[in-house]
Design a protein around this motif. Sequence first.
Motif, PDB file in Angstrom:
ATOM      1  N   LYS A 144       0.832  -1.194   0.000  1.00  0.00           N
ATOM      2  CA  LYS A 144       0.000   0.000   0.000  1.00  0.00           C
ATOM      3  C   LYS A 144       0.876   1.256   0.000  1.00  0.00           C
ATOM      4  O   LYS A 144       0.676   2.183  -0.764  1.00  0.00           O
ATOM      5  CB  LYS A 144      -0.874  -0.010   1.267  1.00  0.00           C
ATOM      6  CG  LYS A 144      -2.330   0.263   0.993  1.00  0.00           C
ATOM      7  CD  LYS A 144      -3.239  -0.089   2.154  1.00  0.00           C
ATOM      8  CE  LYS A 144      -3.078   0.735   3.395  1.00  0.00           C
ATOM      9  NZ  LYS A 144      -3.969   0.332   4.491  1.00  0.00           N
ATOM     10  N   MET A 145       1.905   1.223   0.857  1.00  0.00           N
ATOM     11  CA  MET A 145       2.778   2.384   0.979  1.00  0.00           C
ATOM     12  C   MET A 145       3.544   2.628  -0.326  1.00  0.00           C
ATOM     13  O   MET A 145       3.625   3.746  -0.821  1.00  0.00           O
ATOM     14  CB  MET A 145       3.759   2.184   2.129  1.00  0.00           C
ATOM     15  CG  MET A 145       4.644   3.385   2.343  1.00  0.00           C
ATOM     16  SD  MET A 145       5.674   3.213   3.800  1.00  0.00           S
ATOM     17  CE  MET A 145       7.095   2.446   3.093  1.00  0.00           C
ATOM     18  N   VAL A 146       4.129   1.541  -0.869  1.00  0.00           N
ATOM     19  CA  VAL A 146       4.932   1.684  -2.086  1.00  0.00           C
ATOM     20  C   VAL A 146       4.059   2.121  -3.262  1.00  0.00           C
ATOM     21  O   VAL A 146       4.448   2.998  -4.039  1.00  0.00           O
ATOM     22  CB  VAL A 146       5.709   0.368  -2.378  1.00  0.00           C
ATOM     23  CG1 VAL A 146       6.326   0.382  -3.761  1.00  0.00           C
ATOM     24  CG2 VAL A 146       6.792   0.159  -1.328  1.00  0.00           C
ATOM     25  N   GLU A 147       2.876   1.560  -3.366  1.00  0.00           N
ATOM     26  CA  GLU A 147       1.985   1.940  -4.465  1.00  0.00           C
ATOM     27  C   GLU A 147       1.612   3.423  -4.357  1.00  0.00           C
ATOM     28  O   GLU A 147       1.579   4.137  -5.341  1.00  0.00           O
ATOM     29  CB  GLU A 147       0.719   1.073  -4.485  1.00  0.00           C
ATOM     30  CG  GLU A 147       0.965  -0.347  -5.001  1.00  0.00           C
ATOM     31  CD  GLU A 147       1.797  -0.407  -6.283  1.00  0.00           C
ATOM     32  OE1 GLU A 147       1.520   0.358  -7.225  1.00  0.00           O
ATOM     33  OE2 GLU A 147       2.753  -1.210  -6.323  1.00  0.00           O
ATOM     34  N   LYS A 148       1.371   3.873  -3.120  1.00  0.00           N
ATOM     35  CA  LYS A 148       1.016   5.287  -2.929  1.00  0.00           C
ATOM     36  C   LYS A 148       2.203   6.181  -3.304  1.00  0.00           C
ATOM     37  O   LYS A 148       2.037   7.213  -3.934  1.00  0.00           O
ATOM     38  CB  LYS A 148       0.642   5.538  -1.457  1.00  0.00           C
ATOM     39  CG  LYS A 148      -0.853   5.456  -1.221  1.00  0.00           C
ATOM     40  CD  LYS A 148      -1.184   5.777   0.213  1.00  0.00           C
ATOM     41  CE  LYS A 148      -1.717   7.186   0.357  1.00  0.00           C
ATOM     42  NZ  LYS A 148      -2.322   7.429   1.653  1.00  0.00           N
ATOM     43  N   ASP A 166      20.105 -13.023   8.586  1.00  0.00           N
ATOM     44  CA  ASP A 166      18.822 -12.990   7.877  1.00  0.00           C
ATOM     45  C   ASP A 166      18.897 -13.785   6.580  1.00  0.00           C
ATOM     46  O   ASP A 166      19.907 -13.753   5.880  1.00  0.00           O
ATOM     47  CB  ASP A 166      18.426 -11.530   7.538  1.00  0.00           C
ATOM     48  CG  ASP A 166      17.915 -10.781   8.756  1.00  0.00           C
ATOM     49  OD1 ASP A 166      17.552 -11.445   9.743  1.00  0.00           O
ATOM     50  OD2 ASP A 166      17.884  -9.534   8.705  1.00  0.00           O
ATOM     51  N   LYS A 167      17.799 -14.431   6.260  1.00  0.00           N
ATOM     52  CA  LYS A 167      17.773 -15.222   5.022  1.00  0.00           C
ATOM     53  C   LYS A 167      17.581 -14.317   3.801  1.00  0.00           C
ATOM     54  O   LYS A 167      18.199 -14.501   2.787  1.00  0.00           O
ATOM     55  CB  LYS A 167      16.638 -16.246   5.089  1.00  0.00           C
ATOM     56  CG  LYS A 167      16.962 -17.418   6.008  1.00  0.00           C
ATOM     57  CD  LYS A 167      16.125 -18.641   5.639  1.00  0.00           C
ATOM     58  CE  LYS A 167      16.308 -19.765   6.634  1.00  0.00           C
ATOM     59  NZ  LYS A 167      15.506 -19.530   7.879  1.00  0.00           N
ATOM     60  N   GLY A 168      16.710 -13.323   3.936  1.00  0.00           N
ATOM     61  CA  GLY A 168      16.449 -12.438   2.796  1.00  0.00           C
ATOM     62  C   GLY A 168      17.369 -11.230   2.837  1.00  0.00           C
ATOM     63  O   GLY A 168      18.399 -11.234   3.508  1.00  0.00           O
ATOM     64  N   PHE A 169      16.967 -10.176   2.124  1.00  0.00           N
ATOM     65  CA  PHE A 169      17.796  -8.975   2.052  1.00  0.00           C
ATOM     66  C   PHE A 169      17.341  -7.883   3.009  1.00  0.00           C
ATOM     67  O   PHE A 169      18.035  -6.896   3.194  1.00  0.00           O
ATOM     68  CB  PHE A 169      17.775  -8.419   0.628  1.00  0.00           C
ATOM     69  CG  PHE A 169      18.464  -9.310  -0.359  1.00  0.00           C
ATOM     70  CD1 PHE A 169      19.829  -9.525  -0.282  1.00  0.00           C
ATOM     71  CD2 PHE A 169      17.751  -9.940  -1.359  1.00  0.00           C
ATOM     72  CE1 PHE A 169      20.481 -10.343  -1.185  1.00  0.00           C
ATOM     73  CE2 PHE A 169      18.389 -10.756  -2.271  1.00  0.00           C
ATOM     74  CZ  PHE A 169      19.757 -10.964  -2.182  1.00  0.00           C
ATOM     75  N   THR A 170      16.136  -8.037   3.563  1.00  0.00           N
ATOM     76  CA  THR A 170      15.649  -7.029   4.504  1.00  0.00           C
ATOM     77  C   THR A 170      15.005  -7.734   5.686  1.00  0.00           C
ATOM     78  O   THR A 170      14.544  -8.860   5.564  1.00  0.00           O
ATOM     79  CB  THR A 170      14.564  -6.129   3.842  1.00  0.00           C
ATOM     80  OG1 THR A 170      13.485  -6.956   3.403  1.00  0.00           O
ATOM     81  CG2 THR A 170      15.108  -5.343   2.683  1.00  0.00           C
ATOM     82  N   ARG A 171      14.951  -7.043   6.809  1.00  0.00           N
ATOM     83  CA  ARG A 171      14.359  -7.671   7.993  1.00  0.00           C
ATOM     84  C   ARG A 171      12.847  -7.788   7.862  1.00  0.00           C
ATOM     85  O   ARG A 171      12.244  -8.689   8.416  1.00  0.00           O
ATOM     86  CB  ARG A 171      14.724  -6.889   9.255  1.00  0.00           C
ATOM     87  CG  ARG A 171      16.201  -7.008   9.537  1.00  0.00           C
ATOM     88  CD  ARG A 171      16.524  -6.575  10.916  1.00  0.00           C
ATOM     89  NE  ARG A 171      16.043  -7.544  11.882  1.00  0.00           N
ATOM     90  CZ  ARG A 171      16.033  -7.337  13.194  1.00  0.00           C
ATOM     91  NH1 ARG A 171      16.463  -6.193  13.671  1.00  0.00           N
ATOM     92  NH2 ARG A 171      15.618  -8.246  14.008  1.00  0.00           N
ATOM     93  N   ASP A 172      12.253  -6.857   7.108  1.00  0.00           N
ATOM     94  CA  ASP A 172      10.800  -6.965   6.950  1.00  0.00           C
ATOM     95  C   ASP A 172      10.435  -8.061   5.948  1.00  0.00           C
ATOM     96  O   ASP A 172       9.330  -8.580   5.967  1.00  0.00           O
ATOM     97  CB  ASP A 172      10.195  -5.617   6.541  1.00  0.00           C
ATOM     98  CG  ASP A 172      10.741  -5.117   5.217  1.00  0.00           C
ATOM     99  OD1 ASP A 172      10.316  -5.615   4.184  1.00  0.00           O
ATOM    100  OD2 ASP A 172      11.621  -4.233   5.221  1.00  0.00           O
ATOM    101  N   GLY A 173      11.377  -8.426   5.083  1.00  0.00           N
ATOM    102  CA  GLY A 173      11.159  -9.541   4.160  1.00  0.00           C
ATOM    103  C   GLY A 173      10.226  -9.242   3.003  1.00  0.00           C
ATOM    104  O   GLY A 173       9.909 -10.128   2.214  1.00  0.00           O
ATOM    105  N   VAL A 174       9.809  -8.004   2.870  1.00  0.00           N
ATOM    106  CA  VAL A 174       8.827  -7.659   1.850  1.00  0.00           C
ATOM    107  C   VAL A 174       9.333  -6.551   0.929  1.00  0.00           C
ATOM    108  O   VAL A 174       9.198  -6.620  -0.291  1.00  0.00           O
ATOM    109  CB  VAL A 174       7.496  -7.199   2.505  1.00  0.00           C
ATOM    110  CG1 VAL A 174       6.493  -6.782   1.441  1.00  0.00           C
ATOM    111  CG2 VAL A 174       6.934  -8.290   3.379  1.00  0.00           C
ATOM    112  N   SER A 175       9.944  -5.511   1.527  1.00  0.00           N
ATOM    113  CA  SER A 175      10.304  -4.321   0.755  1.00  0.00           C
ATOM    114  C   SER A 175      11.246  -4.659  -0.401  1.00  0.00           C
ATOM    115  O   SER A 175      11.214  -4.005  -1.437  1.00  0.00           O
ATOM    116  CB  SER A 175      10.931  -3.274   1.658  1.00  0.00           C
ATOM    117  OG  SER A 175      11.964  -3.831   2.403  1.00  0.00           O
TER     118      SER A 175
END
Length: 230
Positions: A144-148, A166-175
């Motif tokens: 929602k934030m990125v689309e806005k 961490d397995k991914g590249f960010t701690r939130d795993g989404v951004s």
Amino acid sequence: MAGTTTAAPGSGRVKSGIKGLDKLIDGGFPQDSIIVVSGTPGTGKTIMGLQFLYEGAKNGEMGIYVSFEQEKKDIYRQAAQFGWDFAALEKKNLIRVFSMWPTSFDEVISKIFKCLYYKPKRLVVDSITSIAYTMRDNKEAFHKMVEKLKDTNLTAMLTSEMLDRDKGFTRDGVSEFVSDGLIILRSVEAAGEHKNLLRVEKLRSSRINKESHIYQISSNGISLTAPPPG
Ligand SMILES: Nc1ncnc2c1ncn2[C@@H]1O[C@H](COP(=O)(O)OP(=O)(O)OP(=O)(O)O)[C@@H](O)[C@H]1O
Ligand SMILES: [Mg+2]
């Protein structure tokens, strides 16, 4: 109109301000893109955000810095270390710094979007990890934030924390998935020496160099070390 003063003619590119980086990313960030800079602690994420805004301000582009981690005076102090006079730029309406405490997701988003009243060409949010914890459903909220943000006429740099484990590249795993670009900063130890490494993991609609590059933080800010000739 976004970024017209710093983009190379006709290319629609926004200069990063980081010496050596634009060469890896087709001349700069695509105009109006959302870039995530994710790095382990102390790798220079905040400095990179300040440098990105300073580059724009030097060229007459208004920039907004939203911090969820540091007070305004500390941001000014950090920028001043590199000779970037944010207080003077703020007086000229070229920079605005906002420091806020992450509360609920809706409040954070509404505060960020209120800042856009100043019609910035560049925006830095430091860090999205701080606000990730306010989101019950991370994935949907980030989308929602990125689309806005994509509907606005600006290029945004969102910093993000990463831990070595961490397995991914960010701690939130989404951004890392929803952004247009992803830059990774790491500190590595090799033969008893510490080195900072930058890697451009992705950048939509751009030819990129995905190798790791050594970078330095000096009194001029962050700069990539040129690879040896040959
Ligand atoms: N003038 C300078 N010369 C060399 N290195 C510097 C200078 N100023 C800061 N640094 C380095 O920059 C690093 C901090 O940069 P910065 O605050 O941007 O990191 P960060 O990734 O945002 O950290 P955090 O994870 O705590 O938010 C420090 O580790 C320090 O070594
Ligand atoms: Mg920081």
